[in-house]
Design a protein around this motif. Structure first.
Motif, PDB file in Angstrom:
ATOM      1  N   CYS A  44     -11.900 -88.751  73.198  1.00 26.96           N
ATOM      2  CA  CYS A  44     -12.381 -88.815  74.578  1.00 26.96           C
ATOM      3  C   CYS A  44     -12.141 -87.513  75.354  1.00 26.96           C
ATOM      4  N   SER A  45     -11.965 -86.417  74.651  1.00 29.67           N
ATOM      5  CA  SER A  45     -11.811 -85.135  75.343  1.00 29.67           C
ATOM      6  C   SER A  45     -13.135 -84.675  75.947  1.00 29.67           C
ATOM      7  N   ILE A  46     -14.250 -85.152  75.388  1.00 25.37           N
ATOM      8  CA  ILE A  46     -15.571 -84.915  75.974  1.00 25.37           C
ATOM      9  C   ILE A  46     -15.997 -86.242  76.581  1.00 25.37           C
ATOM     10  N   ASN A  47     -16.159 -86.257  77.895  1.00 28.95           N
ATOM     11  CA  ASN A  47     -16.439 -87.522  78.564  1.00 28.95           C
ATOM     12  C   ASN A  47     -17.256 -87.300  79.823  1.00 28.95           C
ATOM     13  N   ALA A  48     -17.734 -88.402  80.374  1.00 26.89           N
ATOM     14  CA  ALA A  48     -18.470 -88.379  81.644  1.00 26.89           C
ATOM     15  C   ALA A  48     -18.117 -89.641  82.414  1.00 26.89           C
ATOM     16  N   GLU A  49     -18.043 -89.501  83.716  1.00 30.52           N
ATOM     17  CA  GLU A  49     -17.808 -90.662  84.565  1.00 30.52           C
ATOM     18  C   GLU A  49     -19.143 -91.119  85.131  1.00 30.52           C
ATOM     19  N   ILE A  50     -19.446 -92.384  84.903  1.00 33.01           N
ATOM     20  CA  ILE A  50     -20.692 -92.978  85.372  1.00 33.01           C
ATOM     21  C   ILE A  50     -20.340 -94.273  86.095  1.00 33.01           C
ATOM     22  N   ASP A  51     -20.692 -94.350  87.357  1.00 30.93           N
ATOM     23  CA  ASP A  51     -20.400 -95.535  88.176  1.00 30.93           C
ATOM     24  C   ASP A  51     -18.922 -95.932  88.105  1.00 30.93           C
ATOM     25  N   GLY A  52     -18.043 -94.937  88.132  1.00 28.13           N
ATOM     26  CA  GLY A  52     -16.610 -95.195  88.157  1.00 28.13           C
ATOM     27  C   GLY A  52     -15.980 -95.519  86.816  1.00 28.13           C
ATOM     28  N   LYS A  53     -16.761 -95.473  85.738  1.00 28.46           N
ATOM     29  CA  LYS A  53     -16.240 -95.738  84.394  1.00 28.46           C
ATOM     30  C   LYS A  53     -16.353 -94.469  83.561  1.00 28.46           C
ATOM     31  N   THR A  54     -15.383 -94.268  82.665  1.00 30.24           N
ATOM     32  CA  THR A  54     -15.367 -93.093  81.799  1.00 30.24           C
ATOM     33  C   THR A  54     -15.960 -93.457  80.444  1.00 30.24           C
ATOM     34  N   TYR A  55     -16.927 -92.648  80.014  1.00 32.44           N
ATOM     35  CA  TYR A  55     -17.559 -92.827  78.710  1.00 32.44           C
ATOM     36  C   TYR A  55     -17.254 -91.602  77.856  1.00 32.44           C
ATOM     37  N   CYS A  56     -16.919 -91.835  76.601  1.00 36.50           N
ATOM     38  CA  CYS A  56     -16.509 -90.779  75.679  1.00 36.50           C
ATOM     39  C   CYS A  56     -17.674 -90.367  74.781  1.00 36.50           C
ATOM     40  N   PHE A  57     -17.592 -89.125  74.292  1.00 38.53           N
ATOM     41  CA  PHE A  57     -18.622 -88.593  73.404  1.00 38.53           C
ATOM     42  C   PHE A  57     -17.963 -87.805  72.275  1.00 38.53           C
ATOM     43  N   GLY A  58     -18.581 -87.845  71.113  1.00 37.16           N
ATOM     44  CA  GLY A  58     -18.055 -87.137  69.958  1.00 37.16           C
ATOM     45  C   GLY A  58     -18.210 -85.634  70.050  1.00 37.16           C
ATOM     46  N   ASN A  59     -19.215 -85.182  70.799  1.00 38.47           N
ATOM     47  CA  ASN A  59     -19.428 -83.738  70.987  1.00 38.47           C
ATOM     48  C   ASN A  59     -20.337 -83.522  72.194  1.00 38.47           C
ATOM     49  N   ASP A  60     -20.513 -82.260  72.558  1.00 35.15           N
ATOM     50  CA  ASP A  60     -21.323 -81.936  73.736  1.00 35.15           C
ATOM     51  C   ASP A  60     -22.788 -82.332  73.574  1.00 35.15           C
ATOM     52  N   THR A  61     -23.303 -82.235  72.353  1.00 36.99           N
ATOM     53  CA  THR A  61     -24.705 -82.600  72.111  1.00 36.99           C
ATOM     54  C   THR A  61     -24.918 -84.092  72.367  1.00 36.99           C
ATOM     55  N   ALA A  62     -23.986 -84.919  71.914  1.00 31.56           N
ATOM     56  CA  ALA A  62     -24.095 -86.360  72.148  1.00 31.56           C
ATOM     57  C   ALA A  62     -24.081 -86.666  73.643  1.00 31.56           C
ATOM     58  N   LYS A  63     -23.229 -85.977  74.372  1.00 31.90           N
ATOM     59  CA  LYS A  63     -23.162 -86.185  75.824  1.00 31.90           C
ATOM     60  C   LYS A  63     -24.474 -85.777  76.491  1.00 31.90           C
ATOM     61  N   THR A  64     -25.005 -84.629  76.108  1.00 28.26           N
ATOM     62  CA  THR A  64     -26.260 -84.141  76.686  1.00 28.26           C
ATOM     63  C   THR A  64     -27.399 -85.116  76.415  1.00 28.26           C
ATOM     64  N   LEU A  65     -27.500 -85.589  75.175  1.00 30.60           N
ATOM     65  CA  LEU A  65     -28.552 -86.550  74.825  1.00 30.60           C
ATOM     66  C   LEU A  65     -28.392 -87.849  75.609  1.00 30.60           C
ATOM     67  N   PHE A  66     -27.172 -88.326  75.727  1.00 34.18           N
ATOM     68  CA  PHE A  66     -26.913 -89.564  76.447  1.00 34.18           C
ATOM     69  C   PHE A  66     -27.340 -89.454  77.904  1.00 34.18           C
ATOM     70  N   MET A  67     -27.030 -88.337  78.520  1.00 33.92           N
ATOM     71  CA  MET A  67     -27.296 -88.151  79.943  1.00 33.92           C
ATOM     72  C   MET A  67     -28.786 -88.023  80.267  1.00 33.92           C
ATOM     73  N   LYS A  68     -29.630 -87.800  79.248  1.00 36.06           N
ATOM     74  CA  LYS A  68     -31.071 -87.718  79.484  1.00 36.06           C
ATOM     75  C   LYS A  68     -31.664 -89.069  79.865  1.00 36.06           C
TER      76      LYS A  68
END
Length: 85
Positions: A44-68
């Motif tokens: 969970c070192s790569i994460n994003a907060e969405i609506d007050g909850k923290t979501y984890c990602f395996g890498n930056d690419t996964a986070k970028t794709l998710f956020m689309k």
């Protein structure tokens, strides 16, 4: 005078990095992985907060794709997570 070996310094840096990692939804599994019907454990070192909850990602690419398509990917991730408990 004593010097620290590279292994000790590396270990200390890894420990420090893990100490600051967040705790996220889905037991710290990668939210994008779940949206793709895969269980991917993360620290969970790569994460994003969405609506007050923290979501984890395996890498930056996964986070970028998710956020689309945050809403759609959250629905897919939640569905897969619920079905695979």
């Amino acid at each position: 005078m004593k010097f620290l070996t590279p292994a000790i310094v590396t270990g200390a840096l890894l420990f420090a990095g893990s100490a600051i990692a967040a705790t996220g939804e889905y037991g710290n599994m990668c939210a994008m992985g779940l949206a793709l019907d895969k269980k991917v454990e993360t620290d969970c070192s790569i994460n994003a907060e969405i609506d007050g909850k923290t979501y984890c990602f395996g890498n930056d690419t996964a986070k970028t794709l998710f956020m689309k398509d945050t809403e759609g990917n959250l629905k897919k991730a939640q569905s897969f997570y619920n079905d695979n408990q």
